[in-house]
Scaffold this motif. Structure first.
Motif, PDB file in Angstrom:
ATOM      1  N   ALA A  97       0.819  -1.218   0.000  1.00  0.00           N
ATOM      2  CA  ALA A  97       0.000   0.000   0.000  1.00  0.00           C
ATOM      3  C   ALA A  97       0.849   1.263   0.000  1.00  0.00           C
ATOM      4  CB  ALA A  97      -0.932   0.003   1.210  1.00  0.00           C
ATOM      5  N   ARG A  98       2.020   1.199   0.618  1.00  0.00           N
ATOM      6  CA  ARG A  98       2.885   2.385   0.664  1.00  0.00           C
ATOM      7  C   ARG A  98       3.419   2.728  -0.713  1.00  0.00           C
ATOM      8  NH1 ARG A  98       6.217  -0.367   5.469  1.00  0.00           N
ATOM      9  NH2 ARG A  98       6.051  -1.981   3.858  1.00  0.00           N
ATOM     10  N   LEU A  99       3.795   1.703  -1.484  1.00  0.00           N
ATOM     11  CA  LEU A  99       4.292   1.946  -2.830  1.00  0.00           C
ATOM     12  C   LEU A  99       3.178   2.422  -3.748  1.00  0.00           C
ATOM     13  CD1 LEU A  99       6.437   1.885  -5.011  1.00  0.00           C
ATOM     14  CD2 LEU A  99       5.995  -0.571  -5.298  1.00  0.00           C
ATOM     15  N   SER A 100       2.016   1.768  -3.690  1.00  0.00           N
ATOM     16  CA  SER A 100       0.915   2.175  -4.565  1.00  0.00           C
ATOM     17  C   SER A 100       0.470   3.597  -4.256  1.00  0.00           C
ATOM     18  CB  SER A 100      -0.258   1.195  -4.434  1.00  0.00           C
ATOM     19  OG  SER A 100      -0.751   1.164  -3.114  1.00  0.00           O
ATOM     20  N   ALA A 101       0.452   3.969  -2.969  1.00  0.00           N
ATOM     21  CA  ALA A 101       0.060   5.331  -2.603  1.00  0.00           C
ATOM     22  C   ALA A 101       1.070   6.342  -3.136  1.00  0.00           C
ATOM     23  CB  ALA A 101      -0.065   5.457  -1.090  1.00  0.00           C
ATOM     24  N   PHE A 102       2.361   6.021  -3.034  1.00  0.00           N
ATOM     25  CA  PHE A 102       3.361   6.928  -3.594  1.00  0.00           C
ATOM     26  C   PHE A 102       3.157   7.104  -5.091  1.00  0.00           C
ATOM     27  CE2 PHE A 102       7.249   6.845  -6.169  1.00  0.00           C
ATOM     28  CZ  PHE A 102       7.676   8.162  -5.974  1.00  0.00           C
ATOM     29  N   LEU A 103       2.919   6.004  -5.804  1.00  0.00           N
ATOM     30  CA  LEU A 103       2.746   6.087  -7.250  1.00  0.00           C
ATOM     31  C   LEU A 103       1.505   6.904  -7.616  1.00  0.00           C
ATOM     32  CD1 LEU A 103       3.673   2.434  -8.268  1.00  0.00           C
ATOM     33  CD2 LEU A 103       5.063   4.497  -8.542  1.00  0.00           C
ATOM     34  N   VAL A 104       0.409   6.722  -6.865  1.00  0.00           N
ATOM     35  CA  VAL A 104      -0.811   7.508  -7.127  1.00  0.00           C
ATOM     36  C   VAL A 104      -0.543   8.984  -6.862  1.00  0.00           C
ATOM     37  CG1 VAL A 104      -3.166   7.943  -6.337  1.00  0.00           C
ATOM     38  CG2 VAL A 104      -2.389   5.602  -6.686  1.00  0.00           C
ATOM     39  N   SER A 105       0.133   9.286  -5.758  1.00  0.00           N
ATOM     40  CA  SER A 105       0.457  10.669  -5.436  1.00  0.00           C
ATOM     41  C   SER A 105       1.358  11.286  -6.505  1.00  0.00           C
ATOM     42  CB  SER A 105       1.145  10.737  -4.068  1.00  0.00           C
ATOM     43  OG  SER A 105       1.476  12.062  -3.724  1.00  0.00           O
ATOM     44  N   THR A 138      -3.081  14.947  -0.459  1.00  0.00           N
ATOM     45  CA  THR A 138      -4.024  14.203   0.381  1.00  0.00           C
ATOM     46  C   THR A 138      -3.758  12.704   0.328  1.00  0.00           C
ATOM     47  OG1 THR A 138      -5.684  15.912  -0.025  1.00  0.00           O
ATOM     48  CG2 THR A 138      -6.470  13.818   0.850  1.00  0.00           C
ATOM     49  N   VAL A 139      -3.484  12.176  -0.866  1.00  0.00           N
ATOM     50  CA  VAL A 139      -3.206  10.741  -1.004  1.00  0.00           C
ATOM     51  C   VAL A 139      -1.986  10.349  -0.171  1.00  0.00           C
ATOM     52  CG1 VAL A 139      -2.336   9.015  -2.619  1.00  0.00           C
ATOM     53  CG2 VAL A 139      -4.308  10.396  -3.227  1.00  0.00           C
ATOM     54  N   ALA A 140      -0.943  11.174  -0.210  1.00  0.00           N
ATOM     55  CA  ALA A 140       0.253  10.865   0.576  1.00  0.00           C
ATOM     56  C   ALA A 140      -0.078  10.832   2.070  1.00  0.00           C
ATOM     57  CB  ALA A 140       1.345  11.898   0.288  1.00  0.00           C
ATOM     58  N   PHE A 141      -0.795  11.869   2.545  1.00  0.00           N
ATOM     59  CA  PHE A 141      -1.166  11.896   3.960  1.00  0.00           C
ATOM     60  C   PHE A 141      -2.054  10.709   4.316  1.00  0.00           C
ATOM     61  CE2 PHE A 141      -0.852  16.821   4.402  1.00  0.00           C
ATOM     62  CZ  PHE A 141       0.515  16.733   4.219  1.00  0.00           C
ATOM     63  N   MET A 142      -2.976  10.382   3.422  1.00  0.00           N
ATOM     64  CA  MET A 142      -3.922   9.291   3.647  1.00  0.00           C
ATOM     65  C   MET A 142      -3.173   7.974   3.840  1.00  0.00           C
ATOM     66  SD  MET A 142      -7.025   8.256   1.064  1.00  0.00           S
ATOM     67  CE  MET A 142      -7.863   9.820   1.239  1.00  0.00           C
TER      68      MET A 142
END
Length: 237
Positions: A97-105, A138-142
């Motif tokens: 989830a940490r990698l996917s969130a970084f990529l989305v951000s 927001t995605v990064a914070f989330m």
């Protein structure tokens, strides 16, 4: 933007087994990211309606954020590519989830930069730009929030909540991308921003489609935003 980049490093460090940016490089880049904004108080001396205030802050937004954040992004992507080549991360890491969130951000950040460069007037291209950019933050914070709450003993983890925590940034990010794309489509065809009532009537199919896409994206983003709260509530019940 500074806080977002800090969270990028927090998210990627455990995935890579170390920070993707060296301490020295990070200090220099953060100084370069913050330094130009020390001029901001000077721009306000003549009031908020002067050309210096408007043009100066526009210049700061254009040239004091994009280059340095772009360098951070390039260093992070480069570190991920090297880790992939070295075998330190693999296909299973893509589910982290940490990698996917970084990529989305990162994707939303680049989308925000591109839409900002496409602004040619007071159209809905402006909110398209800033919703993509703020959505990236927001995605990064989330993505970082569950880990921080878990460290404080607030977040009660479970397999279902962990899956929701991993899905939430992706769902929210996809919604914000659609939201921004809808605004951009309408703005590219001349729809004005901050225009209300009959003056804001859609004049073309493209404007109408853009507003529909924007609405769908807003709904998806809202679903992503409340998903984890619903999961916590359901577990409590």
């Amino acid at each position: 933007a500074i806080a977002m980049v800090v969270v990028w490093l927090i998210l990627l460090a455990p995935v890579l087994g170390g920070s993707p940016v060296s301490a020295g490089a990070a200090r220099a880049l953060f100084a370069a990211l913050l330094g130009p904004w020390l001029l901001s108080p000077v721009l306000t001396l003549g009031g908020s309606f002067t050309p210096a205030y408007r043009a100066g802050h526009t210049w700061l937004m254009q040239w004091a954020i994009l280059p340095v954040v772009g360098v951070f992004l390039a260093l992070c992507i480069g570190a991920l590519v090297r880790a992939w080549r070295d075998g330190r991360i693999g296909r299973s890491t893509l589910l982290d989830a940490r990698l996917s969130a970084f990529l989305v951000s990162a994707i939303l950040t680049l989308l925000g930069f591109g839409l900002g460069a496409a602004i040619r007037g007071s159209t809905t291209m402006v909110p398209a730009h800033y919703h993509a950019s703020v959505g990236a933050v927001t995605v990064a914070f989330m993505a970082a929030t569950p880990g921080l709450l878990r460290a404080l003993g607030v977040f009660d983890s479970s397999p279902r909540l962990d899956r929701l925590a991993g899905l939430q940034p992706v769902l929210y990010g996809a919604g914000m991308a659609l939201f921004a794309a809808g605004f951009a489509l309408a703005g590219a065809h001349g729809m004005g921003r901050k225009v209300y009532g009959v003056e804001q009537a859609a004049r073309s199919l493209a404007e109408s489609v853009g507003l529909v896409v924007m609405g769908v994206g807003g709904f998806v983003a809202a679903a992503g935003g409340v998903g984890l709260l619903f999961g916590q509530w359901a577990k409590a019940r």
